[in-house]
Design an enzyme around this catalytic site. Structure first.
Site, PDB file in Angstrom:
ATOM      1  N   ASP A  43      52.839 -29.405 132.256  1.00 45.84           N
ATOM      2  CA  ASP A  43      53.643 -29.186 131.548  1.00 45.84           C
ATOM      3  C   ASP A  43      54.310 -29.854 130.320  1.00 45.84           C
ATOM      4  O   ASP A  43      53.982 -30.836 129.810  1.00 45.84           O
ATOM      5  CB  ASP A  43      54.636 -28.579 131.867  1.00 45.84           C
ATOM      6  N   GLU A  80      48.545 -29.370 129.605  1.00 41.24           N
ATOM      7  CA  GLU A  80      48.957 -27.986 128.976  1.00 41.24           C
ATOM      8  C   GLU A  80      47.995 -28.793 128.031  1.00 41.24           C
ATOM      9  O   GLU A  80      49.442 -29.729 127.192  1.00 41.24           O
ATOM     10  CB  GLU A  80      49.684 -27.595 128.571  1.00 41.24           C
TER      11      GLU A  80
END
Length: 619
Positions: A346, A375
């Site tokens: 993330d 990400e």
């Protein structure tokens, strides 16, 4: 004044694109014979520091060449050209860099130079199981409840439980915008186990789970305990059952690693005193205190994007790195040893480079075939984050990144905001900047939990959605399906894009399209392993590309317009054999007409055609 030199990095640089360490390269430039060119210099830089200045060799009156032996360090490099010419008896210097449209050269003032990029990487190989895969992203609370009673497991205190599975999600917030009661539909790991058969039939080989560790919220990005499955989802025994049963069906599990912050309601921070351990918020002598930055203890602390429920961590803190990465029972090692095949990081932009490097190294020691994705919303080859040039794709960090650029490009084209030529150029720029392995491992997504669903983005035009899926399933990279997109789910941005999967109310036509498109992808090796050649159709509304490997070639053509488009391509005799994917070709389209070697192909409105090619001459 016309262009003094002509150069295109997509055609005149060998090899094309990114370079391996110490790999040499050659360029060729055409000079305009109308000018008295005295010298052309090839200037190579690392950021703004000049590394080399090579005077090109004049091969003939018109052509110039230059060679560079290669780079000894990985990184992002840049180059431009200085041209010395004589005009009216005066020596002048002109500067040429990259056009903002494509790979061609363009004259600039020195202070406005748009330089060419060279990505230099340490050669690496992404595991085939990943590159060959079809990834399916599950937001666990919204996918399926596997309980016989359909009641949620272990509801959290002060939470809101929807009365019906199909209820539209919403937030319950106070006047300041803070969530006061988290809402749950009750999806869990048993629910995923129950649907493994469905996912297998769909063609899925990788399941990426949104965070599953203990947390207060429904999305779980506010981690409470990295080493414990949230009780609403299940427990370790059920998770191990999921891993084992998925593996037997040829499906691998990837987890979401949220390591830039924790939850305020966590065993580590423990702002609300719900955990037995002494958290950093409770005492500066807590063993977790060094993980956080307090500006004024205890209520002023650094947090993710100003969200007080998400205190930032010091990722390079030694005890934090031990806990997450290095210890024998670290977070990464615990779950990877259980059978998890990879991690998606993330907000990778907010993780220090060293943290990602160490995590990758330790991960590979547990399982050399595990993958690390990240990400990243922009071009991951040249991203600058917090003043630092990131190096995600240089061999010792990420195997793969989220393909938000893929999504953006496809949507812009299908909504008529860019032409097919512009779409070609946008994809070529990514292909030029990314190492080949990174491009083949790019997660080609159309939707995620952070953006509007593709059907909503395309104004609920089902034909346009089919075009998007047609591109996704035939493009170079890994198709990434956000749960429910294949069933026709709509939804705007969070929380609307997190609606429940519509079991028994699916769009069966869309599901069949996905199945057949995935089957076609798996049938033709070139759609998995092949390189890509983008084709200039000379038609703004028709996007086309060829995938090729050895003798196998597949041509994909997409018509976004409301009208039939007539395209002419030059192929050898008997070159085209149509591939029939539901709703794409034979069901709606006319036959192909040939005059000599010119094939005239009719593309019906908002439709696509796929052909198997043999003996390609020219496009």
């Amino acid at each position: 004044m016309g262009n003094i030199i002509k150069y295109n990095s997509w055609e005149d640089k060998a090899p094309f694109g990114a370079l391996k360490l110490n790999q040499s390269m050659r360029i060729s430039i055409s000079g305009n014979e109308d000018y008295n060119i005295r010298d052309i210099s090839w200037v190579i830089l690392k950021e703004n520091v000049e590394l080399s200045k090579i005077s090109l060799i004049r091969e003939s009156k018109k052509y110039y060449q230059g060679e560079f032996d290669g780079f000894s360090e990985v990184g992002v490099y840049f180059y431009y050209f200085e041209v010395d010419i004589e005009i009216d008896g005066q020596n002048q210097k002109k500067y040429y860099g990259k056009s903002i449209e494509d790979g061609s050269s363009c004259e600039y003032l020195y202070e406005n130079l748009n330089k060419y990029q060279i990505t230099v990487y340490d050669d690496y190989e992404v595991p085939n199981w990943y590159k060959e895969g079809i990834l399916y992203h599950i937001f666990v609370d919204r996918f399926n409840n596997g309980n016989r009673t359909k009641k949620p497991n272990n509801p959290k205190k002060n939470s809101f439980i929807y009365g019906n599975w199909s209820d539209t999600p919403m937030y319950i917030k106070d006047n300041e915008g803070n969530v006061t009661r988290w809402d749950f539909h009750g999806g869990n790991l048993k629910g995923i186990i129950d649907k493994l058969g469905y996912l297998k039939k769909l063609g899925v080989s990788i399941i990426y789970l949104s965070p599953i560790f203990e947390a207060s919220s429904n999305h779980k990005y506010d981690t409470g305990d990295y080493k414990k499955i949230d009780s609403m989802f299940g427990d370790e025994e059920i998770f191990k059952e999921l891993i084992d049963k998925a593996r037997k069906k040829g499906i691998s599990i990837i987890l979401d690693g949220v390591f830039s912050h924790t939850g305020a309601d966590s065993k580590y921070f423990n702002k609300y005193g719900r955990y037995s351990e002494i958290g950093a918020y409770q005492s500066q002598s807590s063993k977790y205190s060094s993980w956080y930055d307090f500006e004024q203890y205890p209520n002023e602390y650094k947090c993710w994007w100003g969200v007080k429920e998400l205190p930032n961590v010091n990722e390079l803190d030694s005890s934090y790195m031990d806990y997450v990465i290095r210890d024998k029972d670290s977070v990464i090692k615990k779950w990877t040893s259980m059978g998890v095949k990879g991690w998606r990081l993330d907000v990778a932009d907010e993780l220090p480079t060293e943290f990602i490097k160490v995590l990758k190294q330790e991960l590979k020691e547990v399982d050399k075939d595990a993958i690390l994705a990240g990400e990243v919303w922009e071009d991951a080859s040249n991203k600058i984050s917090y003043g630092e040039r990131r190096s995600y794709l240089l061999g010792n960090q990420l195997d793969s990144v989220m393909g938000y650029l893929f999504r953006q490009n496809v949507i812009l084209f299908l909504k008529g905001e860019i032409t097919s030529s512009h779409l070609n150029n946008r994809f070529m720029e990514i292909k030029e900047n990314y190492p080949a392995e990174a491009f083949k491992s790019n997660l080609n997504l159309l939707g995620t939990h952070d953006v509007a669903r593709i059907k909503t983005e395309l104004n609920e035009d089902k034909d346009m959605v089919k075009l998007a899926v047609g591109i996704q399933m035939t493009f170079e990279g890994i198709p990434y399906i956000y749960y429910g997109d294949e069933a026709g789910l709509c939804g705007n941005v969070d929380p609307d894009n997190r609606r429940t999967y519509p079991w028994k109310n699916e769009d069966e036509d869309m599901i069949e399209l996905y199945k057949e498109a995935i089957n076609t992808r798996k049938k033709y090796d070139t759609l998995i392993y092949g390189d890509t050649q983008f084709i200039n159709t000379k038609n703004d509304d028709v996007f086309a590309y060829m995938r090729y490997v050895e003798e196998e070639k597949v041509l994909v053509m997409i018509n976004r317009s409301e009208n039939t488009q007539n395209i002419e391509l030059n192929f050898d005799e008997n070159a085209l054999e149509e591939i029939d994917i539901k709703n794409s070709s034979k069901k709606y389209l006319e036959s192909i007409f040939r005059e000599n070697n010119i094939f005239k192909i009719d593309l019906k409105p908002k439709n696509f055609r796929i052909f198997n090619l043999k003996n390609l001459i020219e496009v």
